[in-house]
Design an enzyme around this catalytic site. Structure first.
Site, mmCIF file in Angstrom:
data_model
loop_
_atom_site.group_PDB
_atom_site.id
_atom_site.type_symbol
_atom_site.label_atom_id
_atom_site.label_comp_id
_atom_site.label_asym_id
_atom_site.label_seq_id
_atom_site.Cartn_x
_atom_site.Cartn_y
_atom_site.Cartn_z
ATOM 1 N N GLU A 227 -6.549 -11.459 9.734
ATOM 2 C CA GLU A 227 -6.775 -12.690 10.506
ATOM 3 C C GLU A 227 -5.433 -13.218 10.995
ATOM 4 O O GLU A 227 -4.470 -13.248 10.219
ATOM 5 C CB GLU A 227 -7.420 -13.812 9.671
ATOM 6 C CG GLU A 227 -8.878 -13.613 9.365
ATOM 7 C CD GLU A 227 -9.490 -14.798 8.620
ATOM 8 O OE1 GLU A 227 -9.032 -15.947 8.812
ATOM 9 O OE2 GLU A 227 -10.425 -14.556 7.839
ATOM 10 N N GLU B 6 -10.196 -14.618 1.518
ATOM 11 C CA GLU B 6 -9.301 -15.706 1.105
ATOM 12 C C GLU B 6 -9.651 -16.225 -0.285
ATOM 13 O O GLU B 6 -9.997 -17.390 -0.458
ATOM 14 C CB GLU B 6 -9.354 -16.856 2.120
ATOM 15 C CG GLU B 6 -8.938 -16.425 3.499
ATOM 16 C CD GLU B 6 -8.616 -17.566 4.455
ATOM 17 O OE1 GLU B 6 -7.803 -17.366 5.352
ATOM 18 O OE2 GLU B 6 -9.178 -18.656 4.297
#
Ligand code: P53
Length: 477
Positions: free
Chosen positions: A376, A182
Protein backbone atom coordinates in the site's frame (compact mmCIF):
# COMPACT_ATOMS: atom_id res chain seq x y z
CA UNK A 1 13.86 11.81 -12.63
CA UNK A 2 16.68 9.42 -11.83
CA UNK A 3 16.58 6.09 -13.59
CA UNK A 4 15.77 3.16 -11.38
CA UNK A 5 16.26 -0.51 -11.99
CA UNK A 6 13.52 -2.88 -10.97
CA UNK A 7 14.06 -6.62 -11.13
CA UNK A 8 12.42 -8.66 -13.83
CA UNK A 9 9.06 -10.04 -12.72
CA UNK A 10 8.56 -7.16 -10.29
CA UNK A 11 4.91 -7.23 -9.23
CA UNK A 12 3.43 -3.88 -10.22
CA UNK A 13 -0.22 -3.43 -9.38
CA UNK A 14 -2.75 -2.11 -6.92
CA UNK A 15 -4.42 -3.07 -3.64
CA UNK A 16 -8.05 -3.10 -2.56
CA UNK A 17 -9.97 -4.63 0.34
CA UNK A 18 -13.30 -6.47 0.32
CA UNK A 19 -15.02 -4.18 2.82
CA UNK A 20 -14.00 -1.00 0.97
CA UNK A 21 -14.79 -2.16 -2.57
CA UNK A 22 -17.26 -5.02 -2.84
CA UNK A 23 -20.52 -3.70 -1.43
CA UNK A 24 -23.30 -6.33 -1.81
CA UNK A 25 -23.05 -6.62 1.94
CA UNK A 26 -25.82 -9.16 2.32
CA UNK A 27 -25.69 -10.87 -1.06
CA UNK A 28 -24.50 -14.38 -1.77
CA UNK A 29 -25.17 -15.45 1.80
CA UNK A 30 -22.66 -13.04 3.35
CA UNK A 31 -23.01 -12.28 7.07
CA UNK A 32 -22.55 -8.86 8.64
CA UNK A 33 -19.06 -7.76 9.58
CA UNK A 34 -17.65 -5.11 11.91
CA UNK A 35 -17.09 -2.67 9.08
CA UNK A 36 -20.74 -2.98 7.99
CA UNK A 37 -21.64 -1.28 11.28
CA UNK A 38 -19.17 1.55 10.90
CA UNK A 39 -21.03 4.69 9.81
CA UNK A 40 -19.60 7.84 8.29
CA UNK A 41 -19.98 10.91 10.47
CA UNK A 42 -19.41 11.76 14.11
CA UNK A 43 -19.75 8.37 15.79
CA UNK A 44 -17.34 6.64 13.47
CA UNK A 45 -14.19 7.43 15.40
CA UNK A 46 -15.53 6.30 18.79
CA UNK A 47 -16.84 3.07 17.29
CA UNK A 48 -13.59 2.41 15.41
CA UNK A 49 -11.68 2.76 18.66
CA UNK A 50 -13.94 0.31 20.49
CA UNK A 51 -15.38 2.92 22.85
CA UNK A 52 -18.93 2.79 21.52
CA UNK A 53 -20.84 -0.37 20.64
CA UNK A 54 -22.47 -0.55 17.21
CA UNK A 55 -24.02 -3.94 16.51
CA UNK A 56 -27.17 -2.79 14.75
CA UNK A 57 -27.62 -0.36 11.88
CA UNK A 58 -29.23 2.87 13.09
CA UNK A 59 -31.82 4.97 11.31
CA UNK A 60 -30.28 8.11 9.86
CA UNK A 61 -26.72 6.77 9.75
CA UNK A 62 -24.93 6.01 6.48
CA UNK A 63 -22.87 2.83 6.23
CA UNK A 64 -20.55 3.15 3.24
CA UNK A 65 -19.50 -0.53 3.07
CA UNK A 66 -23.01 -1.67 2.20
CA UNK A 67 -22.64 -0.70 -1.43
CA UNK A 68 -19.08 0.61 -1.51
CA UNK A 69 -18.09 0.77 -5.21
CA UNK A 70 -20.02 -2.39 -6.08
CA UNK A 71 -16.91 -4.35 -7.05
CA UNK A 72 -18.99 -7.46 -6.30
CA UNK A 73 -21.01 -6.90 -9.47
CA UNK A 74 -18.49 -4.93 -11.50
CA UNK A 75 -15.28 -6.88 -10.94
CA UNK A 76 -15.01 -7.89 -14.60
CA UNK A 77 -15.09 -4.30 -15.80
CA UNK A 78 -12.66 -3.22 -13.08
CA UNK A 79 -10.21 -6.04 -13.69
CA UNK A 80 -10.29 -5.27 -17.42
CA UNK A 81 -9.19 -1.72 -16.54
CA UNK A 82 -6.40 -3.02 -14.29
CA UNK A 83 -5.30 -5.26 -17.16
CA UNK A 84 -5.32 -2.26 -19.49
CA UNK A 85 -2.83 -0.58 -17.16
CA UNK A 86 -0.70 -3.72 -17.39
CA UNK A 87 -1.08 -4.87 -13.76
CA UNK A 88 1.02 -7.87 -12.82
CA UNK A 89 -0.67 -8.24 -9.43
CA UNK A 90 -3.84 -7.26 -7.64
CA UNK A 91 -3.88 -7.35 -3.88
CA UNK A 92 -7.38 -7.97 -2.55
CA UNK A 93 -8.90 -9.37 0.60
CA UNK A 94 -11.43 -12.08 1.19
CA UNK A 95 -14.34 -11.26 3.43
CA UNK A 96 -14.43 -13.87 6.20
CA UNK A 97 -18.21 -13.48 6.46
CA UNK A 98 -18.71 -14.41 2.79
CA UNK A 99 -17.05 -17.76 3.51
CA UNK A 100 -18.33 -18.28 7.06
CA UNK A 101 -21.30 -15.92 7.55
CA UNK A 102 -21.29 -16.39 11.33
CA UNK A 103 -17.58 -17.07 11.59
CA UNK A 104 -18.02 -20.55 13.04
CA UNK A 105 -20.47 -22.25 10.67
CA UNK A 106 -19.95 -26.01 10.26
CA UNK A 107 -19.47 -25.71 6.50
CA UNK A 108 -18.32 -22.85 4.29
CA UNK A 109 -20.74 -20.90 2.14
CA UNK A 110 -20.35 -22.12 -1.43
CA UNK A 111 -21.64 -18.89 -2.99
CA UNK A 112 -18.89 -16.94 -1.22
CA UNK A 113 -16.17 -19.38 -2.27
CA UNK A 114 -17.46 -19.28 -5.84
CA UNK A 115 -17.35 -15.49 -5.97
CA UNK A 116 -13.61 -15.39 -5.25
CA UNK A 117 -13.00 -18.30 -7.65
CA UNK A 118 -14.56 -16.18 -10.36
CA UNK A 119 -12.51 -13.13 -9.39
CA UNK A 120 -9.25 -15.13 -9.40
CA UNK A 121 -10.11 -16.70 -12.77
CA UNK A 122 -10.76 -13.27 -14.21
CA UNK A 123 -7.40 -12.01 -12.92
CA UNK A 124 -5.47 -15.03 -14.14
CA UNK A 125 -7.07 -14.68 -17.57
CA UNK A 126 -5.00 -11.48 -17.89
CA UNK A 127 -1.91 -12.89 -16.20
CA UNK A 128 -2.55 -10.84 -13.04
CA UNK A 129 -1.36 -12.55 -9.85
CA UNK A 130 -3.83 -12.39 -6.97
CA UNK A 131 -2.17 -11.33 -3.70
CA UNK A 132 -4.65 -12.27 -1.01
CA UNK A 133 -5.09 -10.74 2.44
CA UNK A 134 -6.95 -13.26 4.58
CA UNK A 135 -8.19 -10.67 7.09
CA UNK A 136 -8.46 -7.01 6.18
CA UNK A 137 -10.41 -5.28 8.97
CA UNK A 138 -13.69 -7.21 8.73
CA UNK A 139 -14.48 -9.68 11.50
CA UNK A 140 -17.84 -11.49 11.24
CA UNK A 141 -20.10 -9.51 13.56
CA UNK A 142 -21.53 -12.67 15.03
CA UNK A 143 -18.11 -13.50 16.49
CA UNK A 144 -17.95 -10.07 18.07
CA UNK A 145 -21.40 -10.38 19.63
CA UNK A 146 -21.08 -13.93 20.88
CA UNK A 147 -17.40 -14.19 21.79
CA UNK A 148 -16.01 -10.67 22.09
CA UNK A 149 -13.98 -11.20 18.92
CA UNK A 150 -10.18 -11.52 19.22
CA UNK A 151 -10.17 -11.15 23.00
CA UNK A 152 -11.42 -14.73 22.94
CA UNK A 153 -9.04 -17.63 22.33
CA UNK A 154 -11.73 -19.35 20.27
CA UNK A 155 -10.99 -17.04 17.38
CA UNK A 156 -7.60 -18.67 16.88
CA UNK A 157 -8.99 -21.97 15.66
CA UNK A 158 -11.87 -20.38 13.81
CA UNK A 159 -9.36 -18.32 11.88
CA UNK A 160 -7.26 -21.40 11.22
CA UNK A 161 -10.30 -23.18 9.78
CA UNK A 162 -11.11 -20.14 7.66
CA UNK A 163 -7.52 -19.86 6.36
CA UNK A 164 -7.16 -23.57 5.58
CA UNK A 165 -10.51 -23.52 3.78
CA UNK A 166 -9.04 -20.83 1.53
CA UNK A 167 -5.75 -22.65 0.99
CA UNK A 168 -7.56 -25.84 0.02
CA UNK A 169 -9.89 -24.13 -2.38
CA UNK A 170 -7.50 -21.68 -4.03
CA UNK A 171 -4.15 -23.50 -3.86
CA UNK A 172 -3.80 -23.63 -7.64
CA UNK A 173 -4.80 -20.01 -8.16
CA UNK A 174 -3.20 -17.99 -5.38
CA UNK A 175 0.56 -18.02 -4.70
CA UNK A 176 0.88 -14.84 -2.57
CA UNK A 177 -0.88 -14.63 0.77
CA UNK A 178 -0.91 -12.30 3.76
CA UNK A 179 -2.45 -13.07 7.14
CA UNK A 180 -3.62 -9.84 8.84
CA UNK A 181 -3.74 -6.44 7.21
CA UNK A 182 -1.87 -3.83 9.26
CA UNK A 183 -1.80 -6.07 12.28
CA UNK A 184 -0.56 -3.17 14.42
CA UNK A 185 -3.82 -1.30 13.73
CA UNK A 186 -5.22 -3.39 16.58
CA UNK A 187 -3.51 -0.96 18.96
CA UNK A 188 -4.75 2.21 17.29
CA UNK A 189 -8.25 1.32 16.03
CA UNK A 190 -9.13 -1.79 18.08
CA UNK A 191 -12.63 -2.32 16.68
CA UNK A 192 -11.41 -1.98 13.09
CA UNK A 193 -8.28 -4.04 13.64
CA UNK A 194 -9.70 -6.77 15.85
CA UNK A 195 -13.42 -6.28 16.52
CA UNK A 196 -12.70 -5.18 20.10
CA UNK A 197 -15.32 -3.24 22.08
CA UNK A 198 -14.28 -2.16 25.57
CA UNK A 199 -16.47 -2.15 28.63
CA UNK A 200 -16.30 0.57 31.30
CA UNK A 201 -13.29 0.24 33.54
CA UNK A 202 -11.52 -2.44 31.53
CA UNK A 203 -7.75 -2.35 31.17
CA UNK A 204 -7.52 -1.68 27.46
CA UNK A 205 -3.89 -2.69 27.17
CA UNK A 206 -4.58 -6.05 28.76
CA UNK A 207 -7.31 -6.76 26.22
CA UNK A 208 -5.42 -5.41 23.25
CA UNK A 209 -2.27 -7.41 23.91
CA UNK A 210 -4.23 -10.56 24.71
CA UNK A 211 -6.04 -10.14 21.38
CA UNK A 212 -2.66 -9.48 19.74
CA UNK A 213 -1.34 -12.76 21.11
CA UNK A 214 -4.35 -14.56 19.66
CA UNK A 215 -3.82 -12.97 16.25
CA UNK A 216 -0.13 -13.78 16.33
CA UNK A 217 -0.79 -17.44 17.12
CA UNK A 218 -3.53 -17.54 14.47
CA UNK A 219 -1.13 -16.00 11.97
CA UNK A 220 1.55 -18.60 12.78
CA UNK A 221 -0.97 -21.43 12.34
CA UNK A 222 -2.01 -20.04 8.98
CA UNK A 223 1.62 -19.69 7.86
CA UNK A 224 2.35 -23.30 8.83
CA UNK A 225 -0.74 -24.56 7.06
CA UNK A 226 0.06 -22.57 3.94
CA UNK A 227 3.59 -23.98 3.82
CA UNK A 228 2.22 -27.50 4.08
CA UNK A 229 -0.71 -27.10 1.71
CA UNK A 230 0.80 -24.82 -0.97
CA UNK A 231 4.57 -25.37 -0.87
CA UNK A 232 5.18 -23.11 -3.86
CA UNK A 233 3.35 -20.13 -2.29
CA UNK A 234 4.71 -17.27 -0.19
CA UNK A 235 2.87 -16.00 2.86
CA UNK A 236 3.69 -12.76 4.62
CA UNK A 237 2.70 -10.42 7.40
CA UNK A 238 1.52 -6.82 6.94
CA UNK A 239 2.61 -3.77 8.91
CA UNK A 240 1.27 -0.23 8.81
CA UNK A 241 4.80 1.13 8.52
CA UNK A 242 6.42 4.55 8.42
CA UNK A 243 9.66 5.33 10.21
CA UNK A 244 9.41 7.50 13.31
CA UNK A 245 11.94 10.33 13.33
CA UNK A 246 13.30 11.92 16.44
CA UNK A 247 12.33 15.59 16.60
CA UNK A 248 15.76 16.50 17.97
CA UNK A 249 19.07 14.83 18.81
CA UNK A 250 18.15 14.84 22.48
CA UNK A 251 18.62 11.19 23.52
CA UNK A 252 15.22 11.29 25.23
CA UNK A 253 13.59 12.10 21.90
CA UNK A 254 15.65 9.50 20.09
CA UNK A 255 14.61 6.86 22.59
CA UNK A 256 10.98 7.93 22.31
CA UNK A 257 11.14 7.60 18.51
CA UNK A 258 12.63 4.12 18.85
CA UNK A 259 9.91 3.12 21.28
CA UNK A 260 7.17 4.39 18.99
CA UNK A 261 8.52 2.21 16.20
CA UNK A 262 8.80 -0.75 18.52
CA UNK A 263 5.11 -0.51 19.41
CA UNK A 264 4.54 -1.51 15.81
CA UNK A 265 7.61 -3.67 15.17
CA UNK A 266 6.54 -5.78 18.13
CA UNK A 267 4.06 -7.65 15.92
CA UNK A 268 6.51 -8.21 13.10
CA UNK A 269 9.27 -9.23 15.47
CA UNK A 270 7.01 -12.09 16.54
CA UNK A 271 5.75 -12.91 13.05
CA UNK A 272 9.13 -12.77 11.39
CA UNK A 273 11.65 -13.71 14.08
CA UNK A 274 9.31 -16.09 15.87
CA UNK A 275 9.62 -14.76 19.41
CA UNK A 276 8.46 -12.04 21.72
CA UNK A 277 11.17 -9.39 21.92
CA UNK A 278 12.65 -8.47 25.30
CA UNK A 279 11.31 -4.93 25.23
CA UNK A 280 7.77 -6.32 24.89
CA UNK A 281 8.19 -8.62 27.88
CA UNK A 282 9.43 -5.66 29.89
CA UNK A 283 6.41 -3.62 28.78
CA UNK A 284 4.04 -6.41 29.85
CA UNK A 285 5.70 -6.65 33.21
CA UNK A 286 5.84 -2.95 33.94
CA UNK A 287 2.21 -2.51 32.99
CA UNK A 288 1.06 -5.59 34.90
CA UNK A 289 -0.24 -7.23 31.76
CA UNK A 290 -0.82 -10.90 32.16
CA UNK A 291 -0.94 -12.48 28.72
CA UNK A 292 -2.52 -15.90 28.77
CA UNK A 293 -0.67 -18.36 26.58
CA UNK A 294 -1.38 -22.02 26.00
CA UNK A 295 1.19 -24.72 26.02
CA UNK A 296 2.82 -24.93 22.63
CA UNK A 297 2.09 -21.32 21.67
CA UNK A 298 5.71 -20.22 21.82
CA UNK A 299 6.81 -23.17 19.67
CA UNK A 300 4.08 -22.37 17.18
CA UNK A 301 5.25 -18.79 16.90
CA UNK A 302 8.72 -20.06 16.10
CA UNK A 303 7.47 -22.54 13.54
CA UNK A 304 5.12 -20.17 11.74
CA UNK A 305 7.41 -17.36 10.66
CA UNK A 306 6.57 -15.44 7.50
CA UNK A 307 8.29 -15.53 4.11
CA UNK A 308 8.14 -11.83 3.39
CA UNK A 309 7.35 -8.53 5.07
CA UNK A 310 4.36 -6.76 3.52
CA UNK A 311 3.82 -3.18 4.55
CA UNK A 312 1.87 -0.04 3.85
CA UNK A 313 3.64 3.27 3.69
CA UNK A 314 1.87 6.60 3.49
CA UNK A 315 3.87 8.88 5.73
CA UNK A 316 6.71 9.07 8.18
CA UNK A 317 6.09 10.05 11.82
CA UNK A 318 7.91 12.25 14.29
CA UNK A 319 8.32 11.83 18.05
CA UNK A 320 9.34 14.10 20.87
CA UNK A 321 9.23 14.20 24.66
CA UNK A 322 8.96 17.99 24.82
CA UNK A 323 5.47 19.06 25.97
CA UNK A 324 5.71 22.25 23.89
CA UNK A 325 6.51 20.35 20.70
CA UNK A 326 3.85 17.76 21.48
CA UNK A 327 1.17 20.41 21.03
CA UNK A 328 1.73 20.37 17.27
CA UNK A 329 0.00 17.14 16.35
CA UNK A 330 -1.03 16.79 12.70
CA UNK A 331 -4.70 16.09 12.13
CA UNK A 332 -6.29 13.07 10.51
CA UNK A 333 -3.63 10.51 11.25
CA UNK A 334 -4.38 7.59 13.57
CA UNK A 335 -0.75 7.59 14.53
CA UNK A 336 -1.02 11.07 15.99
CA UNK A 337 2.36 12.24 14.80
CA UNK A 338 3.72 15.66 15.60
CA UNK A 339 4.39 18.08 12.77
CA UNK A 340 7.62 17.68 10.88
CA UNK A 341 8.64 21.20 9.78
CA UNK A 342 10.54 19.83 6.78
CA UNK A 343 7.56 18.13 5.18
CA UNK A 344 4.34 19.06 3.37
CA UNK A 345 1.01 17.49 4.22
CA UNK A 346 -1.88 16.04 2.23
CA UNK A 347 -5.41 17.49 2.43
CA UNK A 348 -6.05 15.01 5.24
CA UNK A 349 -2.98 16.04 7.22
CA UNK A 350 -0.77 13.06 6.33
CA UNK A 351 2.84 14.08 5.85
CA UNK A 352 4.32 13.52 2.41
CA UNK A 353 7.76 12.00 2.61
CA UNK A 354 9.10 9.96 -0.32
CA UNK A 355 12.54 9.61 1.21
CA UNK A 356 10.81 8.14 4.25
CA UNK A 357 9.83 5.19 2.08
CA UNK A 358 13.48 4.53 1.25
CA UNK A 359 14.37 4.86 4.93
CA UNK A 360 11.51 2.61 6.05
CA UNK A 361 12.33 -0.06 3.46
CA UNK A 362 15.98 -0.08 4.45
CA UNK A 363 15.09 -0.24 8.11
CA UNK A 364 12.71 -3.18 7.66
CA UNK A 365 15.16 -5.04 5.48
CA UNK A 366 18.02 -4.49 7.91
CA UNK A 367 15.84 -5.69 10.77
CA UNK A 368 14.31 -8.80 9.19
CA UNK A 369 16.58 -9.77 6.29
CA UNK A 370 13.61 -10.94 4.27
CA UNK A 371 12.07 -9.77 1.01
CA UNK A 372 9.69 -6.86 1.36
CA UNK A 373 6.44 -6.25 -0.46
CA UNK A 374 5.11 -2.67 -0.60
CA UNK A 375 1.43 -3.49 -0.57
CA UNK A 376 0.00 0.00 0.00
CA UNK A 377 1.12 3.53 -0.81
CA UNK A 378 -0.66 6.50 -2.31
CA UNK A 379 -2.20 9.93 -1.94
CA UNK A 380 -5.75 10.45 -0.71
CA UNK A 381 -6.96 13.60 -2.47
CA UNK A 382 -10.03 15.39 -3.78
CA UNK A 383 -10.47 15.04 -7.55
CA UNK A 384 -12.45 17.34 -9.86
CA UNK A 385 -14.03 16.09 -13.05
CA UNK A 386 -13.86 18.70 -15.83
CA UNK A 387 -16.91 19.29 -18.07
CA UNK A 388 -15.07 17.19 -20.68
CA UNK A 389 -14.96 14.30 -18.23
CA UNK A 390 -11.25 14.55 -17.51
CA UNK A 391 -9.51 14.23 -14.17
CA UNK A 392 -6.13 15.92 -14.16
CA UNK A 393 -4.59 14.48 -11.02
CA UNK A 394 -1.06 15.81 -11.41
CA UNK A 395 -0.68 16.01 -7.62
CA UNK A 396 -1.20 12.24 -7.43
CA UNK A 397 1.25 11.56 -10.23
CA UNK A 398 3.77 13.76 -8.44
CA UNK A 399 3.35 11.86 -5.14
CA UNK A 400 3.56 8.43 -6.76
CA UNK A 401 6.45 9.34 -9.02
CA UNK A 402 8.57 10.42 -6.08
CA UNK A 403 7.65 7.34 -4.06
CA UNK A 404 8.37 4.93 -6.90
CA UNK A 405 11.73 6.67 -7.40
CA UNK A 406 12.47 6.30 -3.67
CA UNK A 407 11.59 2.62 -3.88
CA UNK A 408 14.03 2.30 -6.76
CA UNK A 409 16.72 3.89 -4.61
CA UNK A 410 15.99 1.38 -1.85
CA UNK A 411 16.43 -1.44 -4.36
CA UNK A 412 19.77 0.06 -5.33
CA UNK A 413 20.63 0.13 -1.62
CA UNK A 414 20.29 -3.65 -1.71
CA UNK A 415 16.77 -4.02 -0.40
CA UNK A 416 14.89 -6.94 -1.95
CA UNK A 417 11.37 -5.89 -2.94
CA UNK A 418 8.88 -8.29 -4.51
CA UNK A 419 6.42 -5.73 -5.77
CA UNK A 420 4.48 -2.54 -5.39
CA UNK A 421 0.70 -2.48 -5.17
CA UNK A 422 -0.43 1.10 -4.66
CA UNK A 423 -3.52 1.63 -2.55
CA UNK A 424 -6.94 1.98 -4.16
CA UNK A 425 -6.07 1.82 -7.89
CA UNK A 426 -9.79 2.41 -8.28
CA UNK A 427 -11.40 4.95 -5.92
CA UNK A 428 -12.94 3.22 -2.91
CA UNK A 429 -14.29 3.91 0.58
CA UNK A 430 -11.74 5.38 3.00
CA UNK A 431 -11.03 3.09 5.96
CA UNK A 432 -10.29 5.98 8.25
CA UNK A 433 -13.09 8.42 7.50
CA UNK A 434 -15.59 6.39 5.47
CA UNK A 435 -15.53 9.06 2.79
CA UNK A 436 -15.55 8.54 -0.99
CA UNK A 437 -14.09 12.00 -1.43
CA UNK A 438 -10.69 10.82 -0.21
CA UNK A 439 -9.62 9.23 -3.48
CA UNK A 440 -6.50 7.24 -4.31
CA UNK A 441 -7.37 5.84 -7.73
CA UNK A 442 -6.11 5.83 -11.26
CA UNK A 443 -9.76 5.10 -12.00
CA UNK A 444 -12.42 7.53 -10.85
CA UNK A 445 -15.71 6.22 -9.47
CA UNK A 446 -18.78 8.45 -9.70
CA UNK A 447 -20.03 8.27 -6.13
CA UNK A 448 -20.05 10.80 -3.29
CA UNK A 449 -19.87 10.66 0.50
CA UNK A 450 -23.65 10.23 0.82
CA UNK A 451 -23.77 7.39 -1.68
CA UNK A 452 -25.10 9.38 -4.64
CA UNK A 453 -23.71 8.81 -8.13
CA UNK A 454 -23.85 6.44 -11.08
CA UNK A 455 -20.81 4.35 -10.03
CA UNK A 456 -19.50 4.94 -13.54
CA UNK A 457 -15.73 4.41 -13.93
CA UNK A 458 -13.46 7.00 -15.62
CA UNK A 459 -9.74 6.89 -16.34
CA UNK A 460 -7.78 9.70 -14.69
CA UNK A 461 -4.61 11.26 -16.05
CA UNK A 462 -2.63 9.05 -13.63
CA UNK A 463 -4.05 5.97 -15.39
CA UNK A 464 -1.88 6.57 -18.43
CA UNK A 465 1.07 7.55 -16.25
CA UNK A 466 0.98 4.29 -14.27
CA UNK A 467 0.48 2.25 -17.45
CA UNK A 468 3.74 3.72 -18.80
CA UNK A 469 5.55 3.10 -15.52
CA UNK A 470 4.58 -0.57 -15.62
CA UNK A 471 5.30 -0.98 -19.34
CA UNK A 472 8.82 0.42 -18.80
CA UNK A 473 9.30 -1.61 -15.57
CA UNK A 474 9.80 1.57 -13.61
CA UNK A 475 12.26 3.20 -16.02
CA UNK A 476 9.85 5.85 -17.23
CA UNK A 477 8.58 7.96 -14.39
P1 P53 B 1 -7.64 5.78 4.47
C1 P53 B 1 -4.58 4.84 8.96
C2 P53 B 1 -3.22 5.04 8.84
C3 P53 B 1 -2.48 4.23 8.00
C4 P53 B 1 -3.11 3.24 7.28
O1 P53 B 1 -6.34 4.87 4.66
C5 P53 B 1 -4.46 3.04 7.42
C6 P53 B 1 -5.20 3.82 8.26
C7 P53 B 1 -6.65 3.61 8.43
O2 P53 B 1 -7.31 4.77 8.15
O3 P53 B 1 -5.09 2.05 6.78
C8 P53 B 1 -4.64 1.53 5.55
O4 P53 B 1 -8.60 4.94 3.69
C9 P53 B 1 -5.54 0.37 5.26
C10 P53 B 1 -6.50 0.61 4.14
C11 P53 B 1 -6.83 2.09 4.07
C12 P53 B 1 -5.55 2.82 3.71
O5 P53 B 1 -4.55 2.58 4.67
O6 P53 B 1 -8.10 6.10 5.82
O7 P53 B 1 -4.89 -0.86 5.10
O8 P53 B 1 -7.63 -0.19 4.35
O9 P53 B 1 -7.85 2.39 3.19
C13 P53 B 1 -5.71 4.32 3.55
O10 P53 B 1 -7.20 6.97 3.70
Amino acid sequence: MTKTTFPEGFLWGGAIAANQAEGAYLEGGKGLTTVDLLPTGKKRWEIAQGNLESFQPEEGEFYPSHEAIDFYHRYKEDIALFAKMGFKALRLSISWARIFPNGDDATPNEAGLKFYDDVFDELLKYGIQPVVTIAHFDVPLSLVERYGSWRNRRLVNLFETYATTLFKRYKDKVKYWMTFNEINMLLHLPFVGAGLVFKEGEDKNQIKYQAAHHQLVASALAVKACHEMIPDAMIGCMLAAGQTYSYTCNPDDVFEAMNKDRENFFFIDVQSRGKYPGYALRFFEENQLDIQMEEGDLELLEEGTVDYIGFSYYASRTASTDPEVLKNVTGGNVFGSIENPYLEKSDWGWTIDPKGLRITANQLHDRYQKPLFIVENGLGAVDEVTPEGEINDDYRIDYLKKHVAAMGEAIKDGVEILGYTSWGPIDLVSAGTGEMKKRYGYIYVDRDNQGNGTLKRLEKKSFKWYKDVIASNGEQL
